[in-house]
Design an enzyme around this catalytic site. Structure first.
Site, PDB file in Angstrom:
ATOM      1  N   PRO A 127       0.858  -1.190   0.000  1.00  0.00           N
ATOM      2  CA  PRO A 127       0.000   0.000   0.000  1.00  0.00           C
ATOM      3  C   PRO A 127       0.892   1.236   0.000  1.00  0.00           C
ATOM      4  O   PRO A 127       1.865   1.285   0.754  1.00  0.00           O
ATOM      5  CB  PRO A 127      -0.782  -0.116   1.316  1.00  0.00           C
ATOM      6  CG  PRO A 127      -0.064  -1.109   2.154  1.00  0.00           C
ATOM      7  CD  PRO A 127       0.777  -1.956   1.248  1.00  0.00           C
ATOM      8  N   MET A 128       0.590   2.204  -0.865  1.00  0.00           N
ATOM      9  CA  MET A 128       1.421   3.422  -0.905  1.00  0.00           C
ATOM     10  C   MET A 128       0.543   4.645  -1.139  1.00  0.00           C
ATOM     11  O   MET A 128      -0.071   4.799  -2.203  1.00  0.00           O
ATOM     12  CB  MET A 128       2.501   3.310  -1.977  1.00  0.00           C
ATOM     13  CG  MET A 128       3.644   2.383  -1.567  1.00  0.00           C
ATOM     14  SD  MET A 128       5.030   2.450  -2.702  1.00  0.00           S
ATOM     15  CE  MET A 128       4.389   1.534  -4.095  1.00  0.00           C
TER      16      MET A 128
ATOM     17  N   ASN B  85       8.478  -7.615   4.147  1.00  0.00           N
ATOM     18  CA  ASN B  85       8.528  -6.349   3.405  1.00  0.00           C
ATOM     19  C   ASN B  85       9.753  -5.556   3.853  1.00  0.00           C
ATOM     20  O   ASN B  85      10.152  -5.620   5.012  1.00  0.00           O
ATOM     21  CB  ASN B  85       7.215  -5.577   3.680  1.00  0.00           C
ATOM     22  CG  ASN B  85       7.204  -4.156   3.153  1.00  0.00           C
ATOM     23  OD1 ASN B  85       6.962  -3.204   3.901  1.00  0.00           O
ATOM     24  ND2 ASN B  85       7.463  -3.989   1.878  1.00  0.00           N
TER      25      ASN B  85
ATOM     26  N   GLN C 267      -6.512  -0.855   2.552  1.00  0.00           N
ATOM     27  CA  GLN C 267      -5.871  -0.622   3.850  1.00  0.00           C
ATOM     28  C   GLN C 267      -6.504   0.569   4.573  1.00  0.00           C
ATOM     29  O   GLN C 267      -6.685   1.634   3.983  1.00  0.00           O
ATOM     30  CB  GLN C 267      -4.371  -0.369   3.707  1.00  0.00           C
ATOM     31  CG  GLN C 267      -3.709  -0.453   5.087  1.00  0.00           C
ATOM     32  CD  GLN C 267      -2.297   0.049   5.123  1.00  0.00           C
ATOM     33  OE1 GLN C 267      -2.024   1.166   4.701  1.00  0.00           O
ATOM     34  NE2 GLN C 267      -1.397  -0.780   5.625  1.00  0.00           N
TER      35      GLN C 267
ATOM     36  N   ARG D  11       8.827   0.590  -2.878  1.00  0.00           N
ATOM     37  CA  ARG D  11       9.573   1.584  -3.662  1.00  0.00           C
ATOM     38  C   ARG D  11      10.075   1.053  -5.002  1.00  0.00           C
ATOM     39  O   ARG D  11      10.067   1.788  -6.000  1.00  0.00           O
ATOM     40  CB  ARG D  11      10.728   2.123  -2.815  1.00  0.00           C
ATOM     41  CG  ARG D  11      10.246   3.021  -1.682  1.00  0.00           C
ATOM     42  CD  ARG D  11      11.334   3.272  -0.684  1.00  0.00           C
ATOM     43  NE  ARG D  11      11.711   2.056   0.025  1.00  0.00           N
ATOM     44  CZ  ARG D  11      12.755   1.932   0.825  1.00  0.00           C
ATOM     45  NH1 ARG D  11      13.541   2.963   1.015  1.00  0.00           N
ATOM     46  NH2 ARG D  11      13.017   0.797   1.430  1.00  0.00           N
TER      47      ARG D  11
ATOM     48  N   LYS E 115      -0.605  -4.746   9.024  1.00  0.00           N
ATOM     49  CA  LYS E 115       0.732  -4.453   8.490  1.00  0.00           C
ATOM     50  C   LYS E 115       1.424  -3.553   9.501  1.00  0.00           C
ATOM     51  O   LYS E 115       0.876  -2.519   9.888  1.00  0.00           O
ATOM     52  CB  LYS E 115       0.624  -3.758   7.140  1.00  0.00           C
ATOM     53  CG  LYS E 115       1.961  -3.331   6.555  1.00  0.00           C
ATOM     54  CD  LYS E 115       1.797  -2.843   5.122  1.00  0.00           C
ATOM     55  CE  LYS E 115       3.102  -2.398   4.495  1.00  0.00           C
ATOM     56  NZ  LYS E 115       3.539  -1.070   4.926  1.00  0.00           N
TER      57      LYS E 115
ATOM     58  N   CYS F 170       2.414   3.252   9.868  1.00  0.00           N
ATOM     59  CA  CYS F 170       2.728   4.559   9.291  1.00  0.00           C
ATOM     60  C   CYS F 170       3.449   5.431  10.327  1.00  0.00           C
ATOM     61  O   CYS F 170       2.934   5.662  11.418  1.00  0.00           O
ATOM     62  CB  CYS F 170       1.453   5.246   8.810  1.00  0.00           C
ATOM     63  SG  CYS F 170       1.851   6.827   8.033  1.00  0.00           S
TER      64      CYS F 170
ATOM     65  N   ASP G  57      13.078  -3.274   1.635  1.00  0.00           N
ATOM     66  CA  ASP G  57      14.366  -3.323   0.933  1.00  0.00           C
ATOM     67  C   ASP G  57      14.460  -4.418  -0.134  1.00  0.00           C
ATOM     68  O   ASP G  57      15.544  -4.951  -0.372  1.00  0.00           O
ATOM     69  CB  ASP G  57      15.529  -3.460   1.923  1.00  0.00           C
ATOM     70  CG  ASP G  57      15.644  -2.255   2.842  1.00  0.00           C
ATOM     71  OD1 ASP G  57      14.935  -1.260   2.601  1.00  0.00           O
ATOM     72  OD2 ASP G  57      16.435  -2.311   3.795  1.00  0.00           O
TER      73      ASP G  57
HETATM   74  C1  FMN Z   1       5.328   6.870  -1.124  1.00  0.00           C
HETATM   75  C2  FMN Z   1       5.042   5.829  -0.076  1.00  0.00           C
HETATM   76  C3  FMN Z   1       3.784   5.750   0.482  1.00  0.00           C
HETATM   77  C4  FMN Z   1       3.500   4.775   1.451  1.00  0.00           C
HETATM   78  N1  FMN Z   1       2.228   4.667   1.934  1.00  0.00           N
HETATM   79  C5  FMN Z   1       1.916   3.628   2.770  1.00  0.00           C
HETATM   80  C6  FMN Z   1       0.573   3.372   3.152  1.00  0.00           C
HETATM   81  O1  FMN Z   1      -0.367   4.052   2.718  1.00  0.00           O
HETATM   82  N2  FMN Z   1       0.351   2.325   4.001  1.00  0.00           N
HETATM   83  C7  FMN Z   1       1.363   1.519   4.461  1.00  0.00           C
HETATM   84  O2  FMN Z   1       1.106   0.569   5.214  1.00  0.00           O
HETATM   85  N3  FMN Z   1       2.624   1.735   4.091  1.00  0.00           N
HETATM   86  C8  FMN Z   1       2.923   2.734   3.250  1.00  0.00           C
HETATM   87  N4  FMN Z   1       4.206   2.883   2.808  1.00  0.00           N
HETATM   88  C9  FMN Z   1       5.222   1.899   3.228  1.00  0.00           C
HETATM   89  C10 FMN Z   1       5.288   0.742   2.216  1.00  0.00           C
HETATM   90  O3  FMN Z   1       4.067   0.068   2.130  1.00  0.00           O
HETATM   91  C11 FMN Z   1       6.407  -0.249   2.592  1.00  0.00           C
HETATM   92  O4  FMN Z   1       6.118  -0.802   3.848  1.00  0.00           O
HETATM   93  C12 FMN Z   1       7.771   0.409   2.677  1.00  0.00           C
HETATM   94  O5  FMN Z   1       7.995   1.287   1.581  1.00  0.00           O
HETATM   95  C13 FMN Z   1       8.899  -0.651   2.697  1.00  0.00           C
HETATM   96  O6  FMN Z   1       8.879  -1.424   1.537  1.00  0.00           O
HETATM   97  P1  FMN Z   1       9.947  -1.170   0.324  1.00  0.00           P
HETATM   98  O7  FMN Z   1      11.319  -1.260   0.931  1.00  0.00           O
HETATM   99  O8  FMN Z   1       9.628  -2.266  -0.659  1.00  0.00           O
HETATM  100  O9  FMN Z   1       9.669   0.198  -0.213  1.00  0.00           O
HETATM  101  C14 FMN Z   1       4.507   3.869   1.877  1.00  0.00           C
HETATM  102  C15 FMN Z   1       5.778   3.972   1.307  1.00  0.00           C
HETATM  103  C16 FMN Z   1       6.050   4.916   0.338  1.00  0.00           C
HETATM  104  C17 FMN Z   1       7.425   4.969  -0.276  1.00  0.00           C
END
Ligand code: FMN
Length: 313
Positions: free
Chosen positions: A14-15, A202, A71, A227, A141, A102, A204
């Site tokens: 979720p982002m 989750n 979410q 990311r 999460k 968050c 990196d």
């Molecule tokens: C731009 C952005 C927005 C995000 N928004 C959420 C979100 O809405 N809910 C959530 O649980 N995590 C959010 N995250 C965290 C990601 O879901 C994830 O846990 C975190 O980026 C680590 O994973 P990665 O290393 O694959 O990026 C966000 C991350 C980024 C970069």
């Protein structure tokens, strides 16, 4: 209720500000196992707030956006149950997930996201209340804790499982860390060894090799990618290929442009704002020849025609 069986091991994280309908569909087209909405305020949804509903923007009946999870974030059990029931009825998602991760100050100040990691009885109350009322699998999460002195993920995972959660996703960084340092995959392994429900690792995963290594080192059931998917939804195809055949195709400029073209088509079809479309195009061009200059030129574009011209599409 059980976590759904997914067609691939890799899930879109979720982002907020990123996971619009076009992006989710594109990730699905590249073989992502499940897509997520961005986090949405349960308290706003419980009031049927139109801006929150618009954020969800789910094509709930479109096969190309399935399976999908919604979410929610919040801290009041009653409001969260109300919002979850609204989401269940309106969208029939495959999973409803609750945010315990968050670290953003505006969310933490409300007592939601990471702040809840310090209130274990409240977490139990929320999960139990949602599981009791919903006919949809309910997952959580989380981050690993608030800071290095309070690593609570293992304890919280046990509480959530006992309260009826169907799965646990862990991004093993603390709230204080934000994105600094490295995700501590050891925490994912500890949780996987401690609970019987699916664990989604989750943090990196930047290349298919990372996904394979996380699964091997932690035993997690699925991996979640944030990311790296923002830069290239093709990563889902690459992870699937690598997990099956131990090889994958690297992404050249031509493949990136083809992906951008597909995104532009979907963005138009699903009314994604031009502002968001540009944000995606900027991150999709990362790694391309002359990408820094290209990103600047994209930021100055005023409409889609100009954007296509800049990208040579
Ligand atoms: C731009 C952005 C927005 C995000 N928004 C959420 C979100 O809405 N809910 C959530 O649980 N995590 C959010 N995250 C965290 C990601 O879901 C994830 O846990 C975190 O980026 C680590 O994973 P990665 O290393 O694959 O990026 C966000 C991350 C980024 C970069």
């Amino acid at each position: 209720m059980n976590y759904p069986k997914l067609p691939s091991k890799a899930i879109l994280a979720p982002m907020e500000g990123i996971n619009d309908s076009a992006f989710r569909i594109l990730c699905g087209q590249f073989g992502c196992g499940m897509v997520f909405s961005e986090m949405v305020s349960a308290h706003a949804l419980a009031r049927h707030n139109q801006a929150a509903i618009k954020l969800l923007d789910l094509n709930s009946h479109a096969a190309d956006e399935r399976p999908f999870g919604v979410q929610l974030f919040g801290q009041d059990p009653e409001q969260i149950v109300k919002a979850a029931l609204f989401v269940e009825e309106k969208y029939s998602p495959d999973v409803i997930d609750f945010n315990l991760g968050c670290p953003a100050s505006q969310i933490v100040k409300q007592g939601a996201g990471c702040a809840l990691l310090l209130r274990k009885s409240r977490i139990k109350e929320i999960v139990e209340a949602c599981v009791a009322k919903l006919n949809t699998p309910f997952s959580v999460k989380m981050r690993s804790g608030v800071d290095s002195k309070h690593i609570v993920a293992l304890e919280v995972a046990r509480i959530c499982e006992a309260a009826g959660a169907c799965a646990i996703t862990v991004h093993p960084r603390t709230m204080k860390q934000a994105y600094s340092g490295k995700a501590d995959w050891q925490v994912i392994k500890q949780i996987k060894e401690a609970v019987g429900i699916p664990v989604i690792g989750n943090g990196d995963i930047f290349a298919p090799e990372d996904a394979e290594r996380m699964m091997r080192q932690t035993g997690c059931d699925y991996v979640m990618i944030g990311r790296a998917a923002m830069k290239s939804p093709i990563i889902f195809q690459q992870v699937n290929d690598y997990l099956r055949k131990h090889k994958y195709k690297h992404t050249g400029d031509e493949a990136r442009l083809k992906m951008i073209k597909a995104y532009l088509f979907l963005a138009k079809k699903h009314n994604v704002s031009f502002f968001r479309t540009k944000i995606h195009c900027q991150s999709f061009t990362a790694g391309m020849h002359g990408s820094a200059q290209l990103r600047n030129r994209i930021s100055l574009c005023k409409d889609e025609a100009e954007l296509r011209r800049v990208l040579g599409l």
